[in-house]
Design a protein around this motif. Structure first.
Motif, PDB file in Angstrom:
ATOM      1  N   GLU A   1       0.845  -1.197   0.000  1.00 19.97           N
ATOM      2  CA  GLU A   1       0.000   0.000   0.000  1.00 19.97           C
ATOM      3  C   GLU A   1       0.880   1.247   0.000  1.00 19.97           C
ATOM      4  O   GLU A   1       2.017   1.224   0.467  1.00 19.97           O
ATOM      5  CB  GLU A   1      -0.889   0.004   1.258  1.00 19.97           C
TER       6      GLU A   1
ATOM      7  N   TYR B   1       1.111   5.566   0.810  1.00 22.61           N
ATOM      8  CA  TYR B   1       0.533   6.622   1.663  1.00 22.61           C
ATOM      9  C   TYR B   1       1.296   7.921   1.400  1.00 22.61           C
ATOM     10  O   TYR B   1       2.528   7.926   1.462  1.00 22.61           O
ATOM     11  CB  TYR B   1       0.704   6.264   3.146  1.00 22.61           C
TER      12      TYR B   1
ATOM     13  N   LEU C   1      -4.297  13.859   2.902  1.00 20.63           N
ATOM     14  CA  LEU C   1      -3.703  12.524   2.856  1.00 20.63           C
ATOM     15  C   LEU C   1      -4.274  11.774   1.663  1.00 20.63           C
ATOM     16  O   LEU C   1      -5.445  11.949   1.316  1.00 20.63           O
ATOM     17  CB  LEU C   1      -3.996  11.763   4.159  1.00 20.63           C
TER      18      LEU C   1
ATOM     19  N   THR D   1      -4.105   7.694  -0.161  1.00 23.84           N
ATOM     20  CA  THR D   1      -3.623   6.327   0.051  1.00 23.84           C
ATOM     21  C   THR D   1      -4.317   5.329  -0.867  1.00 23.84           C
ATOM     22  O   THR D   1      -5.405   5.594  -1.374  1.00 23.84           O
ATOM     23  CB  THR D   1      -3.853   5.891   1.521  1.00 23.84           C
TER      24      THR D   1
ATOM     25  N   ASP E   1      -4.757   2.373   0.595  1.00 24.41           N
ATOM     26  CA  ASP E   1      -5.184   1.452   1.661  1.00 24.41           C
ATOM     27  C   ASP E   1      -6.596   1.818   2.140  1.00 24.41           C
ATOM     28  O   ASP E   1      -6.783   2.766   2.910  1.00 24.41           O
ATOM     29  CB  ASP E   1      -4.161   1.555   2.806  1.00 24.41           C
TER      30      ASP E   1
ATOM     31  N   TRP F   1      -7.275   1.820   6.007  1.00 16.31           N
ATOM     32  CA  TRP F   1      -6.648   2.959   6.694  1.00 16.31           C
ATOM     33  C   TRP F   1      -7.487   4.218   6.454  1.00 16.31           C
ATOM     34  O   TRP F   1      -7.758   4.981   7.373  1.00 16.31           O
ATOM     35  CB  TRP F   1      -5.223   3.109   6.165  1.00 16.31           C
TER      36      TRP F   1
ATOM     37  N   GLU G   1       5.918  10.850   0.621  1.00 14.38           N
ATOM     38  CA  GLU G   1       5.378   9.640   1.232  1.00 14.38           C
ATOM     39  C   GLU G   1       5.332   9.817   2.737  1.00 14.38           C
ATOM     40  O   GLU G   1       6.181  10.516   3.315  1.00 14.38           O
ATOM     41  CB  GLU G   1       6.290   8.455   0.902  1.00 14.38           C
TER      42      GLU G   1
ATOM     43  N   VAL H   1       2.092   6.485   9.370  1.00 17.86           N
ATOM     44  CA  VAL H   1       1.006   5.576   8.962  1.00 17.86           C
ATOM     45  C   VAL H   1       0.480   4.825  10.179  1.00 17.86           C
ATOM     46  O   VAL H   1      -0.735   4.759  10.417  1.00 17.86           O
ATOM     47  CB  VAL H   1       1.512   4.583   7.886  1.00 17.86           C
TER      48      VAL H   1
END
Ligand code: URA
Length: 230
Positions: free
Chosen positions: A59, A61, A109, A111, A113, A116, A220, A226
């Motif tokens: 994943e 981020y 943000l 992502t 994921d 998350w 990142e 994270v």
């Protein structure tokens, strides 16, 4: 998961191109040639495309310092989006974690994921967001008390959750809220008789906007950042 899904996700191929590679005998799973796109595979299987061993992508981020005038959307027919600040090869499967208004700046943000993302945006988890809010009129004690207690927003049936207010100067506050309703900060300030002139997000939970990132910059997240929001 299906082999064609594995191939398209790990290689950034369309599902159609993934299937073509499989039917043209270019793919082996654990050393065996597989010609069926719906063949089931695991992340732990050894999957080769020609001579190249594939791996399941982890994943991704990112944080971005969102500038004004860009909308938080993957695509928009009328306006430039925050995605235009990222190179195309990073777009695949990337989702924006909560939206900022077009004129709002600061921490965003992104992502791949989904879990998350859900952890941060689900109202149940009450993840905090901190904003620097410039106001039209001086803030007064009554307004601070109301924001801290919870206010009734137009069109809602429940008070907002208690917020934290730090007064920076008479027309600037640092506001921390634990919800993310549509235009929430602007509506909260309107509910106490004020008006937001500009809005900048400084933090989400314990993730703070990196002061090194100029407007439009991104980087990142570190694994500590994270993990802090898991
Ligand atoms: N609240 C708002 O009103 N706008 C934003 O962009 C974020 C929070």
């Amino acid at each position: 998961m299906r082999l064609d899904y594995y191939l398209s996700h790990s290689q950034g191929l369309s599902r159609k191109d993934a299937k073509i590679n499989i039917t043209k005998s270019r793919v082996t799973v654990n050393g065996i040639l597989i010609k069926k796109a719906n063949h089931q595979v695991l992340e732990s299987d050894q999957i080769m495309l020609g001579d190249v061993e594939l791996s399941w992508p982890s994943e991704r981020y990112y944080m971005m310092n969102k500038p004004a005038d860009l909308v938080c959307a993957n695509q928009d027919a009328e306006h430039a989006t925050v995605m235009s600040l990222l190179p195309e090869n990073l777009h695949k499967d990337l989702n924006i974690v909560g939206r900022l208004d077009k004129d709002t700046t600061g921490l965003l943000l992104l992502t791949t994921d989904g879990q998350w993302l859900h952890r941060i945006t689900s109202p149940k988890h009450e993840c905090s967001k901190t904003y620097l809010v410039n106001l039209d009129s001086p803030i007064n004690d009554q307004a601070i008390a109301e924001l801290t207690h919870g206010v009734m927003l137009n069109g809602e049936s429940r008070l907002t959750l208690p917020a934290t207010v730090e007064v920076m100067n008479e027309t600037c506050i640092r506001l921390t809220i634990k919800e993310g309703k549509y235009h929430q900060v602007k509506r909260m300030l309107a509910a106490v008789g004020n008006h937001v002139v500009s809005l900048h997000r400084e933090a989400i939970g314990s993730i703070e906007l990196d002061a090194e990132l100029s407007a439009g910059g991104f980087r990142e997240l570190t694994s500590n950042e994270v993990d802090a929001l898991r």
